[in-house]
Write an enzyme that holds these catalytic residues in place. Structure first.
Site, short mmCIF file in Angstrom:
data_model
loop_
_atom_site.label_atom_id
_atom_site.label_comp_id
_atom_site.label_asym_id
_atom_site.label_seq_id
_atom_site.Cartn_x
_atom_site.Cartn_y
_atom_site.Cartn_z
N LYS A 148 -1.02 4.59 8.08
CA LYS A 148 0.42 4.34 8.10
C LYS A 148 1.18 5.31 7.22
CE LYS A 148 1.00 -0.60 8.10
NZ LYS A 148 0.16 -0.99 6.97
N LYS B 121 -9.14 8.83 9.19
CA LYS B 121 -8.62 7.56 9.72
C LYS B 121 -7.12 7.67 9.99
CE LYS B 121 -7.33 3.97 6.90
NZ LYS B 121 -6.41 2.93 7.30
N LYS C 188 -7.25 6.59 -2.91
CA LYS C 188 -5.81 6.58 -3.18
C LYS C 188 -5.49 7.13 -4.57
CE LYS C 188 -4.17 3.19 0.14
NZ LYS C 188 -3.48 1.94 0.43
P1 ATP Z 1 -1.95 2.65 4.50
O1 ATP Z 1 -2.19 3.97 5.13
O2 ATP Z 1 -0.53 2.45 4.02
O3 ATP Z 1 -3.00 2.22 3.51
P2 ATP Z 1 -3.10 1.36 6.79
O4 ATP Z 1 -2.70 2.12 7.99
O5 ATP Z 1 -4.49 1.51 6.29
O6 ATP Z 1 -2.02 1.58 5.67
P3 ATP Z 1 -3.04 -1.52 6.30
O7 ATP Z 1 -1.81 -2.33 6.20
O8 ATP Z 1 -3.69 -1.16 5.03
O9 ATP Z 1 -2.79 -0.18 7.11
O10 ATP Z 1 -4.06 -2.23 7.27
C1 ATP Z 1 -3.78 -3.29 8.16
C2 ATP Z 1 -4.98 -3.55 9.05
O11 ATP Z 1 -5.18 -2.45 9.94
C3 ATP Z 1 -6.31 -3.69 8.27
O12 ATP Z 1 -7.10 -4.71 8.85
C4 ATP Z 1 -6.97 -2.35 8.45
O13 ATP Z 1 -8.38 -2.43 8.35
C5 ATP Z 1 -6.53 -2.00 9.86
N1 ATP Z 1 -6.52 -0.54 10.07
C6 ATP Z 1 -5.82 0.36 9.36
N2 ATP Z 1 -6.01 1.61 9.84
C7 ATP Z 1 -6.88 1.48 10.88
C8 ATP Z 1 -7.48 2.39 11.79
N3 ATP Z 1 -7.23 3.70 11.72
N4 ATP Z 1 -8.33 1.92 12.74
C9 ATP Z 1 -8.59 0.59 12.82
N5 ATP Z 1 -8.06 -0.34 11.99
C10 ATP Z 1 -7.22 0.09 11.03
#
Ligand code: ATP
Ligand code: LTN
Length: 335
Positions: free
Chosen positions: A199, A196, A115
């Site tokens: 969000k 990955k 990040k």
């Molecule tokens: P950002 O992109 O804003 O960092 P994020 O999509 O990684 O957000 P988080 O709120 O950080 O989402 O994560 C919430 C949960 O979802 C965590 O347990 C994280 O490990 C899981 N998670 C996030 N992205 C994935 C993915 N692509 N596949 C499986 N699990 C995920």
């Protein structure tokens, strides 16, 4: 002798609309674990401000996330669902843990490095993010932390921080275990099966959001990147990551075995795979979207649920923060 039920804790940032990676990697596990264990699910708004953000969006997304989690099956009768900033002990715990965490432990976190690379000026909070996460987990004596694969390093760091506090001040914390699914732990972006699903990537075609319309879901899946081969089988080969990702999504939405899925697609082409994946996702998300549309119209009811959650969370976190403060040597304020 009766065994104490396991404590489960997990968190999610109100940083944008939930995607199917969050749902399959994390939320579905939280829902399935309800009933037998003591569950805490926290909407981590203090974490969300470690990246540049907009106040109105944070405000809206916090309620939207609460509504979506309930729509996805988090039952406030069985799970303590609450907002992190409603329980002051999280920020206080973070400070106490900051003061025993070596800087070098934080500088080597891969999420931080990833990040920070994308920022012109890196905020102190971003570096400190995993210490706040450690406070979240440790305040509840959590045994298990169900997360996606990307969070494994943070849970290991939490164990290191807990171990250090325990050895400096005496046994205080349970060392938590990360719980990571075999399938769904890392759902990949549909437009790039080597990245990955995230969000915070808003490119159309990258993710499927839990409240996307059926037409949008068909559009995104149709354009998903696959590979030049023809086989529709599960595979760990990076060259076949696109098809493998679609198959995992299909597996988790239909609940079918891998053998049955491979038999179903034998002799079919990628066009048929994409049609079936899109329909499985649409069907799987339909009840969630419908419940969400209903819940989001009643913000007062959402606030009431979150207020109950905060009261339940404080009842656990406040005595724990007092225990930490006493061990560090502070004179405690009389209650
Ligand atoms: P950002 O992109 O804003 O960092 P994020 O999509 O990684 O957000 P988080 O709120 O950080 O989402 O994560 C919430 C949960 O979802 C965590 O347990 C994280 O490990 C899981 N998670 C996030 N992205 C994935 C993915 N692509 N596949 C499986 N699990 C995920
Ligand atoms: N860093 C996590 C969110 C999070 C979390 C937690 C997860 C904050 N506190 C405590 C598990 C336990 C993420 O998903 N990005």
């Amino acid at each position: 002798m009766t065994l104490k039920p396991k404590r489960v804790f997990s968190g999610i940032q109100p940083s944008g609309m939930l995607h199917i990676g969050n749902y399959l990697g994390a939320v579905q596990q939280w829902v399935q674990g309800q009933g037998t264990k003591v569950n805490f699910i926290c909407i981590v708004d203090l974490h969300a401000i470690t990246m540049p953000q907009e106040p109105a969006a944070l405000h809206r997304q916090t309620r939207e996330l609460a509504a979506l989690l309930i729509a996805a099956g988090i039952d406030p009768q069985q799970t303590t669902l609450f907002v992190q900033s409603h329980v002051r002990a999280h920020a206080e715990g973070c400070w106490l843990l900051n003061c025993i965490t070596p800087l070098g432990w934080l500088e080597r976190m891969t999420q931080y490095k990833h990040k920070a690379q994308r920022q012109e000026s890196v905020l102190t909070g971003l570096l400190d993010y995993p210490v706040l996460q450690a406070a979240d987990i440790l305040l509840y004596d959590s045994d298990e932390v169900p997360v996606g694969e990307d969070q494994k390093q943070h849970i290991e760091l939490t164990r290191d921080i807990a171990g250090r506090f325990n050895s400096l001040y005496g046994e205080t914390f349970v060392l938590p275990q990360p719980i990571i699914r075999e399938s769904g732990a890392r759902i990949m972006a549909l437009n790039d099966p080597h990245a990955k699903m995230s969000k915070s990537d808003f490119t159309r075609g990258h993710a499927i959001r839990v409240n996307d319309s059926p037409d949008e879901i068909r559009w995104v899946v149709k354009r998903a990147v696959t590979d030049p081969g023809r086989d529709i089988t599960f595979s760990a080969d990076p060259a076949r990551a696109g098809v493998n990702n679609l198959l995992q999504i299909y597996e988790l939405f239909t609940g079918q075995s891998r053998a049955a899925i491979e038999a179903h697609f034998a002799g079919k082409g990628y066009g048929a795979l994409k049609t079936d994946v899109a329909e499985a996702v649409i069907e799987g998300l339909r009840p969630i979207r419908e419940r969400y549309e209903h819940l989001i119209t009643d913000p007062a009811e959402l606030d009431r649920i979150l207020a109950v959650g905060a009261t339940q969370a404080r009842a656990v976190a406040e005595p724990k923060i007092r225990e930490m403060m006493a061990k560090v040597g502070f004179v405690l304020p009389t209650l």
